[in-house]
Motif scaffolding. Sequence first.
Motif, PDB file in Angstrom:
ATOM      1  N   MET A  67      -7.445  43.327   3.537  1.00 15.33           N
ATOM      2  CA  MET A  67      -6.962  44.069   4.614  1.00 15.33           C
ATOM      3  C   MET A  67      -5.764  44.931   4.827  1.00 15.33           C
ATOM      4  O   MET A  67      -5.000  44.988   3.865  1.00 15.33           O
ATOM      5  CB  MET A  67      -6.257  42.739   5.461  1.00 15.33           C
ATOM      6  N   LYS A  71      -0.377  45.028   7.024  1.00 16.96           N
ATOM      7  CA  LYS A  71       0.028  44.007   8.550  1.00 16.96           C
ATOM      8  C   LYS A  71      -0.583  42.992   8.795  1.00 16.96           C
ATOM      9  O   LYS A  71      -0.216  42.170   9.335  1.00 16.96           O
ATOM     10  CB  LYS A  71       0.767  44.759   8.961  1.00 16.96           C
ATOM     11  N   GLU A  72      -1.872  42.484   8.630  1.00  9.66           N
ATOM     12  CA  GLU A  72      -3.283  42.113   8.715  1.00  9.66           C
ATOM     13  C   GLU A  72      -2.682  41.051   7.846  1.00  9.66           C
ATOM     14  O   GLU A  72      -2.575  39.433   8.520  1.00  9.66           O
ATOM     15  CB  GLU A  72      -3.969  43.098   8.949  1.00  9.66           C
ATOM     16  N   VAL A 104      -0.032  40.114   6.231  1.00 15.92           N
ATOM     17  CA  VAL A 104       0.966  39.166   6.442  1.00 15.92           C
ATOM     18  C   VAL A 104       0.704  38.467   7.289  1.00 15.92           C
ATOM     19  O   VAL A 104       1.368  37.352   7.064  1.00 15.92           O
ATOM     20  CB  VAL A 104       2.232  40.323   6.775  1.00 15.92           C
ATOM     21  N   GLN A 105       0.788  38.689   8.372  1.00 12.47           N
ATOM     22  CA  GLN A 105      -0.025  38.263   9.818  1.00 12.47           C
ATOM     23  C   GLN A 105      -0.744  36.709   9.368  1.00 12.47           C
ATOM     24  O   GLN A 105      -0.678  35.699  10.698  1.00 12.47           O
ATOM     25  CB  GLN A 105      -0.285  39.058  10.819  1.00 12.47           C
ATOM     26  N   CYS A 111      -0.245  34.485   7.795  1.00 12.36           N
ATOM     27  CA  CYS A 111       0.942  33.820   7.419  1.00 12.36           C
ATOM     28  C   CYS A 111       0.876  32.496   8.605  1.00 12.36           C
ATOM     29  O   CYS A 111       1.638  31.444   8.626  1.00 12.36           O
ATOM     30  CB  CYS A 111       1.939  34.288   7.232  1.00 12.36           C
ATOM     31  N   VAL A 112       0.375  32.547   9.511  1.00 12.06           N
ATOM     32  CA  VAL A 112       0.313  31.544  10.920  1.00 12.06           C
ATOM     33  C   VAL A 112      -0.360  30.832  10.628  1.00 12.06           C
ATOM     34  O   VAL A 112      -0.795  30.115  11.433  1.00 12.06           O
ATOM     35  CB  VAL A 112       0.895  32.492  12.000  1.00 12.06           C
ATOM     36  N   LEU A 113      -2.026  31.038  10.195  1.00  6.47           N
ATOM     37  CA  LEU A 113      -2.578  30.631  10.254  1.00  6.47           C
ATOM     38  C   LEU A 113      -2.569  28.816   9.756  1.00  6.47           C
ATOM     39  O   LEU A 113      -3.121  27.929  10.573  1.00  6.47           O
ATOM     40  CB  LEU A 113      -3.866  31.071   8.794  1.00  6.47           C
ATOM     41  N   SER A 114      -2.088  28.451   8.916  1.00 12.64           N
ATOM     42  CA  SER A 114      -1.931  27.354   8.148  1.00 12.64           C
ATOM     43  C   SER A 114      -1.024  27.091   6.576  1.00 12.64           C
ATOM     44  O   SER A 114      -0.445  28.157   6.746  1.00 12.64           O
ATOM     45  CB  SER A 114      -3.444  26.520   7.436  1.00 12.64           C
ATOM     46  N   TRP A 149      -1.717  28.935   4.413  1.00  9.39           N
ATOM     47  CA  TRP A 149      -2.101  30.398   4.547  1.00  9.39           C
ATOM     48  C   TRP A 149      -0.478  31.324   4.638  1.00  9.39           C
ATOM     49  O   TRP A 149       0.094  32.317   3.945  1.00  9.39           O
ATOM     50  CB  TRP A 149      -2.782  30.762   5.504  1.00  9.39           C
ATOM     51  N   ARG A 150       0.621  30.495   4.792  1.00 10.28           N
ATOM     52  CA  ARG A 150       1.436  30.522   5.368  1.00 10.28           C
ATOM     53  C   ARG A 150       2.309  31.747   3.980  1.00 10.28           C
ATOM     54  O   ARG A 150       2.421  32.814   4.492  1.00 10.28           O
ATOM     55  CB  ARG A 150       2.877  29.344   5.261  1.00 10.28           C
ATOM     56  N   ASN A 151       2.250  31.644   2.407  1.00  9.82           N
ATOM     57  CA  ASN A 151       2.193  31.981   1.406  1.00  9.82           C
ATOM     58  C   ASN A 151       1.508  33.246   1.333  1.00  9.82           C
ATOM     59  O   ASN A 151       1.604  33.564  -0.239  1.00  9.82           O
ATOM     60  CB  ASN A 151       3.628  31.691   0.610  1.00  9.82           C
ATOM     61  N   TRP A 211      -0.209  35.710   1.198  1.00  6.69           N
ATOM     62  CA  TRP A 211       0.014  37.260   0.985  1.00  6.69           C
ATOM     63  C   TRP A 211       0.861  37.890  -0.048  1.00  6.69           C
ATOM     64  O   TRP A 211       0.984  38.746  -0.370  1.00  6.69           O
ATOM     65  CB  TRP A 211      -0.009  37.600   2.804  1.00  6.69           C
ATOM     66  N   PHE A 223       9.119  47.539   7.777  1.00  6.30           N
ATOM     67  CA  PHE A 223       8.343  46.874   7.059  1.00  6.30           C
ATOM     68  C   PHE A 223       7.458  46.392   6.037  1.00  6.30           C
ATOM     69  O   PHE A 223       7.733  45.644   5.278  1.00  6.30           O
ATOM     70  CB  PHE A 223       6.305  46.852   8.421  1.00  6.30           C
ATOM     71  N   MET A 272       7.820  43.625   3.107  1.00 11.35           N
ATOM     72  CA  MET A 272       7.208  43.575   2.648  1.00 11.35           C
ATOM     73  C   MET A 272       7.117  43.243   1.087  1.00 11.35           C
ATOM     74  O   MET A 272       7.569  42.201   0.402  1.00 11.35           O
ATOM     75  CB  MET A 272       5.650  44.325   3.116  1.00 11.35           C
TER      76      MET A 272
END
Lengths: 284, 164
Positions: free
Chosen positions: A40, A43-44, A46-47, A49-52, A55-57, A59, A82, A86
């Motif tokens: 990916m 940016k995608e 890192v995003q 991280c909101v999944l679960s 997945w939070r960390n 990336w 950014f 990152m």
Amino acid sequence: MGPPNKQTRSNGELTLSLSRNLPDLSTLPDYVLIHILSFMDPKEAVQTCVLSKRWRNLWTCIPSLNFDKSGFEGSHAAFVHFVTNMLLFRGASKLDTFRLRWHACQKVSTHGQENCQIHVSNASAWIFSALRCKPLTISLDLYGFANLQLPHALFTCSSLEHLELQFFDSRRAATEPSYVNLPNLKKLNLRCFTLSDPVMQMILSGCPLLEEFCLDSCSLNFSCMKSDLLRCLTIINCRGSGLVEFFLPNLVSLSLKNEYPGKTKLSLKNTPSLVKISSCMAQV
Amino acid sequence: MITLISSDKRKFHVLEEVANQSLTIRDVIEDRRGRRRADRIILVTNINSKIPEKVIVYWLRHFLMPEEIAHASMSHKKAEKLKKWEAKFFDTDIDTLNDLILAADSLDIPSLFDGACEKVSDILKNRSAEEVGEISKIENEFTHEEEEEEIPSENAWVWRNEFA
């Protein structure tokens, strides 16, 4: 890839057991999910991280970073914000590959366009923090920055196996190294460099394991190139002032391509191993 | 000849040269060179026959086009053709991709592993967290505090786009 969960039975059969209870991505091991993230755009990635919770960390473990301003939606200032964050938040996680492609905007003074020259110092800080993670590959494509200073550590990084440098600026001398010691470098690609005899000498003696060397759009201001290990040499659209002699006893492959006729004369000496030559010259 | 057996007891016979694309199988073949034919049976358990079928189709396509050629001197036209074929091959549902990834990982087939992972990343791209959760059945398990405060503030930098 991780080790496959295989078992060999006494009767000689091999059993591959693919553990799978639920048909969803959660059953994939972390290293597979991290591999998926590495395809990916940063940016995608890192995003996610909101999944679960899992997945939070995730990336932060991506071992391959590819920052490309041309594919980044937003201003130069947003890009700087950014990339800086990152790199800061991922910390010292394993990093194999670091790529940075960033071209400065052309007309600095035009009304409405930001002055991206003020951000250039960030690039060296990013490269420096990438170097701390002992990467294998670094690829830099920086265009149009007048005061770019490369960190000294870039040319003394012992983990590096592949280095790709592409710069184009009005004060090119600033990007030239003063000292090179890359003990594990195998592959070097240089674009838009001016190579004098001392610089070439410094590169070849500083990279004792160099096997592949690619010169693209460089000025060949050197008269001689000597290396015992070099196996592949590629010269594309380079200009020079006179005769260049090559002493490369282990050269296997030579590729020459020149779209513009020039006055450079290349002379090969003592290349008994050479088996493959490809040449495409406007005028040899 | 190599025999692959899936969970639904279907057998797949494959030429050694073709199955060699799996580094795991190649090691097994190397280890047992000269032994009986029965030794060369590989049970792929917990997985239905759909996956070995797909893996073999992939192998056959790539067997006709060895890796070295694919990278170095393959003509532009052939490379384009292979790319189109792969796009079609990986154009499948996420469960199949999930299984393909597991199979490619266990059998150690790097190009299949990369291809399937890349396709999953394409599917997840440009979607909201809810959509991704729906597609991949990921449950977020976050507490109310985490979802409302912690995560947004911790990661605000990712979504920040406005700069004065």
